[in-house]
Design an enzyme around this catalytic site. Structure first.
Site, PDB file in Angstrom:
ATOM      1  N   ARG A 122       0.840  -1.198   0.000  1.00 27.45           N
ATOM      2  CA  ARG A 122       0.000   0.000   0.000  1.00 27.45           C
ATOM      3  C   ARG A 122       0.872   1.243   0.000  1.00 27.45           C
ATOM      4  O   ARG A 122       0.979   1.959   0.992  1.00 27.45           O
ATOM      5  CB  ARG A 122      -0.935  -0.053   1.182  1.00 27.45           C
ATOM      6  N   GLN A 127      -1.289   2.649  -5.726  1.00 26.14           N
ATOM      7  CA  GLN A 127      -2.707   2.837  -5.387  1.00 26.14           C
ATOM      8  C   GLN A 127      -3.654   2.439  -6.516  1.00 26.14           C
ATOM      9  O   GLN A 127      -4.684   1.821  -6.276  1.00 26.14           O
ATOM     10  CB  GLN A 127      -2.967   4.282  -4.983  1.00 26.14           C
ATOM     11  N   ASP A 130      -4.368  -1.327  -6.753  1.00 25.83           N
ATOM     12  CA  ASP A 130      -4.749  -1.979  -5.503  1.00 25.83           C
ATOM     13  C   ASP A 130      -6.121  -2.647  -5.616  1.00 25.83           C
ATOM     14  O   ASP A 130      -7.165  -2.035  -5.392  1.00 25.83           O
ATOM     15  CB  ASP A 130      -4.739  -0.925  -4.386  1.00 25.83           C
ATOM     16  N   SER A 133      -8.471  -2.662  -2.423  1.00 23.42           N
ATOM     17  CA  SER A 133      -9.276  -1.453  -2.202  1.00 23.42           C
ATOM     18  C   SER A 133     -10.429  -1.370  -3.183  1.00 23.42           C
ATOM     19  O   SER A 133     -11.561  -1.060  -2.788  1.00 23.42           O
ATOM     20  CB  SER A 133      -8.413  -0.197  -2.345  1.00 23.42           C
ATOM     21  N   TYR A 230      -2.581  -1.255   8.485  1.00 27.13           N
ATOM     22  CA  TYR A 230      -3.547  -2.268   8.886  1.00 27.13           C
ATOM     23  C   TYR A 230      -3.683  -2.299  10.403  1.00 27.13           C
ATOM     24  O   TYR A 230      -2.863  -1.737  11.115  1.00 27.13           O
ATOM     25  CB  TYR A 230      -3.092  -3.650   8.408  1.00 27.13           C
TER      26      TYR A 230
HETATM   27  P1  NAD Z   1      -8.837  -4.397   6.490  1.00 25.35           P
HETATM   28  O1  NAD Z   1      -9.728  -4.954   5.435  1.00 25.35           O
HETATM   29  O2  NAD Z   1      -7.560  -5.091   6.781  1.00 25.35           O
HETATM   30  O3  NAD Z   1      -9.668  -4.310   7.873  1.00 25.35           O
HETATM   31  C1  NAD Z   1     -10.899  -3.637   7.925  1.00 25.35           C
HETATM   32  C2  NAD Z   1     -10.939  -2.762   9.166  1.00 25.35           C
HETATM   33  O4  NAD Z   1     -11.149  -3.555  10.325  1.00 25.35           O
HETATM   34  C3  NAD Z   1      -9.680  -1.943   9.431  1.00 25.35           C
HETATM   35  O5  NAD Z   1      -9.993  -0.580   9.487  1.00 25.35           O
HETATM   36  C4  NAD Z   1      -9.192  -2.488  10.770  1.00 25.35           C
HETATM   37  O6  NAD Z   1      -8.548  -1.478  11.542  1.00 25.35           O
HETATM   38  C5  NAD Z   1     -10.480  -2.945  11.403  1.00 25.35           C
HETATM   39  N1  NAD Z   1     -10.347  -3.869  12.528  1.00 25.35           N
HETATM   40  C6  NAD Z   1      -9.452  -4.879  12.719  1.00 25.35           C
HETATM   41  N2  NAD Z   1      -9.655  -5.485  13.908  1.00 25.35           N
HETATM   42  C7  NAD Z   1     -10.706  -4.856  14.499  1.00 25.35           C
HETATM   43  C8  NAD Z   1     -11.389  -5.030  15.731  1.00 25.35           C
HETATM   44  N3  NAD Z   1     -11.029  -5.971  16.606  1.00 25.35           N
HETATM   45  N4  NAD Z   1     -12.414  -4.184  16.017  1.00 25.35           N
HETATM   46  C9  NAD Z   1     -12.785  -3.218  15.156  1.00 25.35           C
HETATM   47  N5  NAD Z   1     -12.178  -3.019  13.956  1.00 25.35           N
HETATM   48  C10 NAD Z   1     -11.145  -3.810  13.639  1.00 25.35           C
HETATM   49  O7  NAD Z   1      -8.559  -2.861   6.220  1.00 25.35           O
HETATM   50  P2  NAD Z   1      -8.453  -2.104   4.830  1.00 25.35           P
HETATM   51  O8  NAD Z   1      -9.790  -1.767   4.350  1.00 25.35           O
HETATM   52  O9  NAD Z   1      -7.600  -2.906   3.936  1.00 25.35           O
HETATM   53  O10 NAD Z   1      -7.739  -0.760   5.235  1.00 25.35           O
HETATM   54  C11 NAD Z   1      -6.689  -0.677   6.191  1.00 25.35           C
HETATM   55  C12 NAD Z   1      -6.037   0.701   6.098  1.00 25.35           C
HETATM   56  O11 NAD Z   1      -5.234   0.794   4.930  1.00 25.35           O
HETATM   57  C13 NAD Z   1      -6.998   1.867   6.011  1.00 25.35           C
HETATM   58  O12 NAD Z   1      -6.482   2.923   6.780  1.00 25.35           O
HETATM   59  C14 NAD Z   1      -6.971   2.250   4.570  1.00 25.35           C
HETATM   60  O13 NAD Z   1      -7.332   3.605   4.369  1.00 25.35           O
HETATM   61  C15 NAD Z   1      -5.535   2.012   4.277  1.00 25.35           C
HETATM   62  N6  NAD Z   1      -5.299   1.852   2.829  1.00 25.35           N
HETATM   63  C16 NAD Z   1      -4.223   2.471   2.270  1.00 25.35           C
HETATM   64  C17 NAD Z   1      -3.970   2.338   0.908  1.00 25.35           C
HETATM   65  C18 NAD Z   1      -2.804   3.005   0.247  1.00 25.35           C
HETATM   66  O14 NAD Z   1      -2.160   3.832   0.858  1.00 25.35           O
HETATM   67  N7  NAD Z   1      -2.460   2.653  -0.963  1.00 25.35           N
HETATM   68  C19 NAD Z   1      -4.805   1.553   0.131  1.00 25.35           C
HETATM   69  C20 NAD Z   1      -5.889   0.939   0.735  1.00 25.35           C
HETATM   70  C21 NAD Z   1      -6.121   1.089   2.089  1.00 25.35           C
END
Ligand code: NAD
Length: 367
Positions: A122, A127, A130, A133, A230
């Protein structure tokens, strides 16, 4: 000339396709030849003729694979299903090496250069490639829409001459990409939305979407942020505090959408059977983590389970339920990857072994 093959997906229930007429056109503009297996787009409502109109060659699998340098898939294919492609052919898709390690061994033996798109780091440069996402965003939307359909009541507050209908209360647990889209979708439908996450950084995002943030306050010093943005696994003390907080809140909710994942670990259990029992009959819980072990006790993939009068939903493959859009975005992610590593002079892929992205996603190469 680089020959790119696009295959029919073999996984049960998979309706997506790894290339669309739009990306066929763009890939041809790079100087590649495109061969699409007949029927590849059917599940996403893309006719063979639409690919042909953009200059793709349509054919049966063996003909499409013959001499292929690059193979585009959604969920990969066993080495046996790739016979006829060139030795060293590059395979792109969600290859799930930890779930299906025997396939990796097959690609090694067959000399396939296997690249798992779900492992793309990430970083800003990646991006547009990805797939996690792009697919999670649609999943968050679909979870709310299907929960709304299963919910026998309305979402928005309605003031009518016959009286007022209250807004539905929606609680989103896990505010990553899918959770943010779930909040936005539920808000658009007029629900009263709250959300929680372990990552402190999400509080501002929840509030900026007009939802209420529900956070564990009494366990100090926790940001919940692990590697690469994450979540990390939480302490027992935190988990107990979270369960208590959620118990008080969940009983008042009509719809719960859970999306919580921790990379490389089973999904955290967020909703217990006792908490389900505290909800009003007719409430709905959509468990987006059902395939990774489930956030909700008792949820079963692709089934509607009713517990204590509450419907539990969850699909094995949520993006496949919106195959046209999920394919369009997935195909663009693949195109963006290919275009970023395209050598214009030789009109072929150039994948530097020391590149951060390639290092992260390559499962097998040259045996
Ligand atoms: P994910 O699918 O891994 O998890 C979904 C959500 O569940 C996350 O927000 C995580 O914090 C939450 N979670 C985990 N355990 C939990 C618990 N016990 N109780 C409540 N919530 C819990 O997450 P994702 O959608 O892949 O995104 C993770 C992060 O990565 C986000 O901040 C997203 O914005 C970021 N992201 C960055 C990029 C990039 O920079 N290229 C791309 C995609 C996502």
């Amino acid at each position: 000339m680089t020959r790119i093959a696009v295959l029919v997906e073999s996984a049960e229930g998979e309706r997506r396709v790894a290339a669309t007429p739009e990306t066929v056109r763009k890939l041809r503009a790079l100087g590649a030849e495109l061969a699409v297996e007949r029927g590849a787009g059917a599940g996403a409502a893309i006719a063979d003729e639409a690919y042909a109109a953009e200059g793709a060659i349509l054919g049966e699998r063996a003909a499409v694979l013959a001499g292929a340098d690059l193979i585009l898939t959604v969920q990969g294919a066993d080495a046996a299903g790739l016979e006829g492609s060139k030795r060293g052919a590059v395979l792109l898709g969600v290859l799930n090496p930890s779930g299906q390690p025997q396939r990796v061994a097959g690609w090694k033996t067959a000399g396939i250069d296997a690249l798992a798109m779900e492992l793309i780091p990430r970083i800003t440069r990646a991006q547009s490639m990805d797939i996690l996402s792009s697919q999670a965003n649609l999943s968050g939307y679909k979870a709310v829409i299907d929960a709304a359909a299963a919910y026998g009541r309305v979402f928005p507050m309605m003031m009518t001459a016959a009286g007022t209908v209250p807004a539905a209360r929606v609680f989103v647990m896990g505010v990553g990409v899918a959770g943010l889209q779930a909040i936005a979708t539920a808000r658009r439908l007029g629900a009263q939305v709250s959300a929680t996450d372990v990552r402190a950084a999400t509080r501002e995002q929840i509030e900026s979407l007009g939802a209420k943030a529900i956070f564990v306050e009494k366990v100090a010093g926790i940001s919940g942020e692990g590697k690469g943005g994450y979540a990390s696994e939480m302490s027992d003390e935190y988990r107990a505090a979270q369960a208590e907080l959620v118990s008080g809140h969940i009983a008042k909710q009509d719809i719960v959408i859970t999306t919580a994942l921790i990379p490389g670990r089973p999904a955290p259990r967020l909703v217990s059977d006792a908490q389900i029992a505290s909800m009003k009959p007719g409430s709905v819980i959509f468990d987006l983590a059902v395939v990774q072990g489930g956030n909700v006790e008792g949820s079963v993939a692709d089934q509607v389970v009713t517990r204590h009068g509450v419907k539990l939903l969850g699909y094995r493959n949520v993006p496949a339920h919106l195959a046209a859009e999920s394919s369009a975005l997935f195909a663009r992610n693949l195109y963006n990857f290919i275009a970023a590593f395209w050598d214009k002079d030789s009109k072929s892929l150039a994948l530097p072994a020391d590149d951060e992205i390639i290092k992260a996603i390559r499962l097998a190469q040259g045996g």
